[in-house]
Write a protein that holds these residues in place. Structure first.
Motif, PDB file in Angstrom:
ATOM      1  N   THR A 173      23.310 -19.766   8.686  1.00 49.36           N
ATOM      2  CA  THR A 173      24.594 -20.465   8.675  1.00 49.36           C
ATOM      3  C   THR A 173      24.487 -21.757   7.873  1.00 49.36           C
ATOM      4  O   THR A 173      23.834 -22.699   8.298  1.00 49.36           O
ATOM      5  N   PRO A 174      25.127 -21.825   6.716  1.00 50.79           N
ATOM      6  CA  PRO A 174      25.100 -23.073   5.941  1.00 50.79           C
ATOM      7  C   PRO A 174      26.022 -24.124   6.560  1.00 50.79           C
ATOM      8  O   PRO A 174      26.803 -23.819   7.461  1.00 50.79           O
ATOM      9  N   VAL A 175      25.903 -25.349   6.101  1.00 50.70           N
ATOM     10  CA  VAL A 175      26.881 -26.386   6.443  1.00 50.70           C
ATOM     11  C   VAL A 175      27.659 -26.773   5.191  1.00 50.70           C
ATOM     12  O   VAL A 175      27.188 -26.597   4.069  1.00 50.70           O
ATOM     13  N   ILE A 176      28.859 -27.274   5.415  1.00 52.79           N
ATOM     14  CA  ILE A 176      29.641 -27.880   4.342  1.00 52.79           C
ATOM     15  C   ILE A 176      29.588 -29.379   4.573  1.00 52.79           C
ATOM     16  O   ILE A 176      29.828 -29.845   5.686  1.00 52.79           O
ATOM     17  N   GLN A 177      29.223 -30.095   3.548  1.00 52.33           N
ATOM     18  CA  GLN A 177      29.110 -31.542   3.652  1.00 52.33           C
ATOM     19  C   GLN A 177      30.266 -32.140   2.863  1.00 52.33           C
ATOM     20  O   GLN A 177      30.481 -31.779   1.704  1.00 52.33           O
ATOM     21  N   ILE A 178      31.012 -33.015   3.492  1.00 57.78           N
ATOM     22  CA  ILE A 178      32.133 -33.663   2.807  1.00 57.78           C
ATOM     23  C   ILE A 178      31.917 -35.166   2.839  1.00 57.78           C
ATOM     24  O   ILE A 178      31.695 -35.734   3.909  1.00 57.78           O
ATOM     25  N   CYS A 179      31.951 -35.790   1.693  1.00 61.14           N
ATOM     26  CA  CYS A 179      31.975 -37.248   1.617  1.00 61.14           C
ATOM     27  C   CYS A 179      33.403 -37.649   1.297  1.00 61.14           C
ATOM     28  O   CYS A 179      33.941 -37.262   0.257  1.00 61.14           O
ATOM     29  N   ARG A 180      34.008 -38.402   2.200  1.00 66.39           N
ATOM     30  CA  ARG A 180      35.406 -38.776   2.000  1.00 66.39           C
ATOM     31  C   ARG A 180      35.532 -40.283   1.881  1.00 66.39           C
ATOM     32  O   ARG A 180      35.012 -41.026   2.709  1.00 66.39           O
ATOM     33  N   THR A 181      36.230 -40.734   0.864  1.00 65.74           N
ATOM     34  CA  THR A 181      36.509 -42.157   0.714  1.00 65.74           C
ATOM     35  C   THR A 181      38.005 -42.370   0.835  1.00 65.74           C
ATOM     36  O   THR A 181      38.788 -41.634   0.229  1.00 65.74           O
ATOM     37  N   ALA A 182      38.397 -43.349   1.658  1.00 62.13           N
ATOM     38  CA  ALA A 182      39.810 -43.700   1.810  1.00 62.13           C
ATOM     39  C   ALA A 182      40.058 -45.007   1.073  1.00 62.13           C
ATOM     40  O   ALA A 182      39.304 -45.969   1.239  1.00 62.13           O
ATOM     41  N   PHE A 183      41.112 -45.011   0.254  1.00 61.62           N
ATOM     42  CA  PHE A 183      41.431 -46.190  -0.550  1.00 61.62           C
ATOM     43  C   PHE A 183      42.761 -46.787  -0.105  1.00 61.62           C
ATOM     44  O   PHE A 183      43.721 -46.057   0.140  1.00 61.62           O
ATOM     45  N   ALA A 184      42.821 -48.109  -0.035  1.00 58.59           N
ATOM     46  CA  ALA A 184      44.086 -48.795   0.243  1.00 58.59           C
ATOM     47  C   ALA A 184      44.789 -49.097  -1.083  1.00 58.59           C
ATOM     48  O   ALA A 184      44.220 -48.898  -2.163  1.00 58.59           O
ATOM     49  N   GLU A 185      46.034 -49.527  -0.971  1.00 56.27           N
ATOM     50  CA  GLU A 185      46.790 -49.963  -2.156  1.00 56.27           C
ATOM     51  C   GLU A 185      45.938 -50.906  -2.989  1.00 56.27           C
ATOM     52  O   GLU A 185      45.257 -51.775  -2.441  1.00 56.27           O
ATOM     53  N   GLY A 186      45.954 -50.737  -4.294  1.00 55.18           N
ATOM     54  CA  GLY A 186      45.147 -51.606  -5.146  1.00 55.18           C
ATOM     55  C   GLY A 186      43.755 -51.043  -5.384  1.00 55.18           C
ATOM     56  O   GLY A 186      42.985 -51.576  -6.168  1.00 55.18           O
ATOM     57  N   GLY A 187      43.404 -49.954  -4.664  1.00 59.29           N
ATOM     58  CA  GLY A 187      42.157 -49.261  -4.959  1.00 59.29           C
ATOM     59  C   GLY A 187      40.965 -49.702  -4.126  1.00 59.29           C
ATOM     60  O   GLY A 187      39.849 -49.223  -4.328  1.00 59.29           O
ATOM     61  N   ARG A 188      41.180 -50.596  -3.152  1.00 60.93           N
ATOM     62  CA  ARG A 188      40.055 -51.013  -2.318  1.00 60.93           C
ATOM     63  C   ARG A 188      39.599 -49.872  -1.396  1.00 60.93           C
ATOM     64  O   ARG A 188      40.411 -49.282  -0.670  1.00 60.93           O
ATOM     65  N   ALA A 189      38.305 -49.558  -1.422  1.00 62.15           N
ATOM     66  CA  ALA A 189      37.758 -48.529  -0.532  1.00 62.15           C
ATOM     67  C   ALA A 189      37.623 -49.114   0.862  1.00 62.15           C
ATOM     68  O   ALA A 189      36.947 -50.126   1.048  1.00 62.15           O
ATOM     69  N   VAL A 190      38.293 -48.533   1.855  1.00 62.14           N
ATOM     70  CA  VAL A 190      38.304 -49.109   3.198  1.00 62.14           C
ATOM     71  C   VAL A 190      37.531 -48.285   4.221  1.00 62.14           C
ATOM     72  O   VAL A 190      37.247 -48.750   5.315  1.00 62.14           O
ATOM     73  N   GLU A 191      37.186 -47.047   3.856  1.00 67.21           N
ATOM     74  CA  GLU A 191      36.388 -46.223   4.760  1.00 67.21           C
ATOM     75  C   GLU A 191      35.616 -45.198   3.946  1.00 67.21           C
ATOM     76  O   GLU A 191      36.152 -44.618   2.997  1.00 67.21           O
ATOM     77  N   PHE A 192      34.358 -44.978   4.342  1.00 73.34           N
ATOM     78  CA  PHE A 192      33.551 -43.918   3.743  1.00 73.34           C
ATOM     79  C   PHE A 192      33.036 -43.048   4.883  1.00 73.34           C
ATOM     80  O   PHE A 192      32.480 -43.572   5.846  1.00 73.34           O
ATOM     81  N   SER A 193      33.252 -41.738   4.814  1.00 76.23           N
ATOM     82  CA  SER A 193      32.855 -40.845   5.899  1.00 76.23           C
ATOM     83  C   SER A 193      31.988 -39.708   5.380  1.00 76.23           C
ATOM     84  O   SER A 193      32.228 -39.191   4.287  1.00 76.23           O
ATOM     85  N   GLU A 194      31.006 -39.350   6.193  1.00 77.06           N
ATOM     86  CA  GLU A 194      30.174 -38.190   5.900  1.00 77.06           C
ATOM     87  C   GLU A 194      30.411 -37.160   6.985  1.00 77.06           C
ATOM     88  O   GLU A 194      30.084 -37.404   8.147  1.00 77.06           O
ATOM     89  N   LEU A 195      31.004 -36.047   6.614  1.00 74.40           N
ATOM     90  CA  LEU A 195      31.330 -35.006   7.573  1.00 74.40           C
ATOM     91  C   LEU A 195      30.389 -33.829   7.350  1.00 74.40           C
ATOM     92  O   LEU A 195      30.106 -33.465   6.205  1.00 74.40           O
ATOM     93  N   THR A 196      29.905 -33.240   8.426  1.00 77.64           N
ATOM     94  CA  THR A 196      29.056 -32.059   8.329  1.00 77.64           C
ATOM     95  C   THR A 196      29.705 -30.955   9.154  1.00 77.64           C
ATOM     96  O   THR A 196      29.870 -31.094  10.364  1.00 77.64           O
ATOM     97  N   LEU A 197      30.101 -29.878   8.482  1.00 76.05           N
ATOM     98  CA  LEU A 197      30.886 -28.829   9.127  1.00 76.05           C
ATOM     99  C   LEU A 197      30.066 -27.550   9.278  1.00 76.05           C
ATOM    100  O   LEU A 197      29.365 -27.142   8.337  1.00 76.05           O
ATOM    101  N   ASP A 198      30.157 -26.911  10.425  1.00 74.31           N
ATOM    102  CA  ASP A 198      29.634 -25.565  10.611  1.00 74.31           C
ATOM    103  C   ASP A 198      30.460 -24.627   9.722  1.00 74.31           C
ATOM    104  O   ASP A 198      31.655 -24.442   9.937  1.00 74.31           O
TER     105      ASP A 198
END
Lengths: 252, 252
Positions: free
Chosen positions: B215-240
């Motif tokens: 069973t592989p995993v799917i790895q997602i790196c998600r960055t959330a940006f606010a108005e003006g392009g500021r990165a306000v959250e970085f998440s590492e998700l690991t999915l079955d």
């Protein structure tokens, strides 16, 4: 919690951990050869089976790959970046570029196999395209190779009633590819749906993509919709997971 | 080509093919138990090793999974549908819903572990968030369980300078979750980038997500940006990977 887990480990797990740490610390770089069974047996004073199990752990984690007769190597992950959204933006294929060129920089993605046939739509394809069960589709099967390594297969289905007689049914679809031809036929794709999953490959897929063991595939089902919501193309893409990062950017 | 491949096969491959065909034909449904080694030995008049190899082929392809002491079962793929784009749309979390509720229908995704800490940003996180190397981040680690089975781990990093003292640093972030709190702090996420890859899990990840082998995993790196392009959250998700289909819909 990480502390707790490391207290009691079997011998082969301990060796695997040391090798993994050494790889992560850069002592073994991507593409480097790892110590083999004989070297591990000597270095750790363990039996061959223990050395083999340690190497097996890293291979199952996809950190290393075995090359026949040559040994075990640190897997290099130098992926293609596939931009799900920019890649398919009208500006790109509208001006006569392949939808792939956005991904590549200087690296050349080459189609090394094309097959175009016509057949009755498989059930799930008829469903996806909203066709009657007896409808025929143009089937375009391709394999894509990067740096000499197969990285993706793609099978696209297009309704025959739409594309019969057009360059979509030729091996070479002409400038801008299939989507430019669909636009000329009045069915310009304006919206896409991509469904992704990941799984281990079948034996056939592993052969087709030249996958070493411990390498999953990413499967993408993509539907292209024309204005008004008509589904004009359904594609099944199979990607070597060691060759790709997929990127999607979108507004909230 | 499929024809050619089937001409010369070893015994265990032939048995694997027959079992695979039977599964695809629906003779064994998802969740059904397959014949075990003893039954295959008797049915095909083969040695135990041959029976074991045949079962191993299907398990490596991820078609079946072994459950300790119970036998080998047809893997059921009844995935969560994760809508990459609708899921994060402002309308959803803006009205006080969890971003997850869009995925679920009647199935309940539950957080069974939350841990919130503060630490110096790891290098790649500082880079993703555009922080100085000595900046601290709020780290939110969670595990998500569906139908009693862990399906995802998520580690989110938010700049301390932004979220210190807010409910983002609490285990329970309140109605609408982290994104609603960020909006209150004047940093409403308006754009997201998700980068996906797939790979085999580490031993720790396999334990954490209760993954059977193959069973592989799917790895997602998600960055959330606010108005003006500021990165306000970085998440590492690991999915079955056996629990998820990811869906992205977007305009050309």
């Amino acid at each position: 919690m990480a502390e707790q887990g490391s207290v009691r480990r079997t011998k082969y797990q301990r060796i695997a951990t040391e090798l993994r740490d050494a790889i992560q610390a850069g002592e073994y770089a991507p593409g480097d050869r790892l110590p083999g069974e004989n070297e591990l047996m000597a270095a750790y004073n363990v039996a061959r089976m223990t050395a083999r199990q340690a190497l097996g752990v890293l291979q199952n984690e996809g950190i290393t790959e075995a090359r026949k007769g040559a040994g075990v190597f640190v897997r290099s992950f130098r992926p293609l970046r596939r931009h799900g959204i920019q890649r398919l933006s009208g500006g790109n294929w509208g001006s006569g570029q392949s939808i792939w060129s956005a991904d590549l920089g200087e690296r050349a993605l080459v189609v090394d196999r094309v097959e175009v046939t016509e057949r009755t739509a498989p059930e799930h394809v008829a469903t996806a395209l909203g066709l009657s069960p007896t409808a025929t589709v143009c089937v375009r099967s391709r394999r894509f190779v990067l740096d000499g390594k197969p990285v993706q297969t793609a099978v696209s289905y297009l309704p025959s009633e739409l594309v019969a007689g057009s360059a979509v049914t030729h091996e070479d679809t002409g400038p801008g590819g299939t989507y430019a031809r669909l636009a000329e036929l009045g069915c310009k794709p304006v919206r896409f749906r991509e469904e992704l999953r990941s799984r281990m490959p079948s034996t056939e897929e592993a052969t087709e993509l030249g996958l070493s063991s411990g390498t999953p595939v990413i499967q993408i089902c993509r539907t292209a919709f024309a204005e008004g919501g008509r589904a004009v193309e359904f594609s099944e893409l199979t990607l070597d997971s060691a060759s790709y990062v997929l990127e999607y950017e979108f507004d909230a």
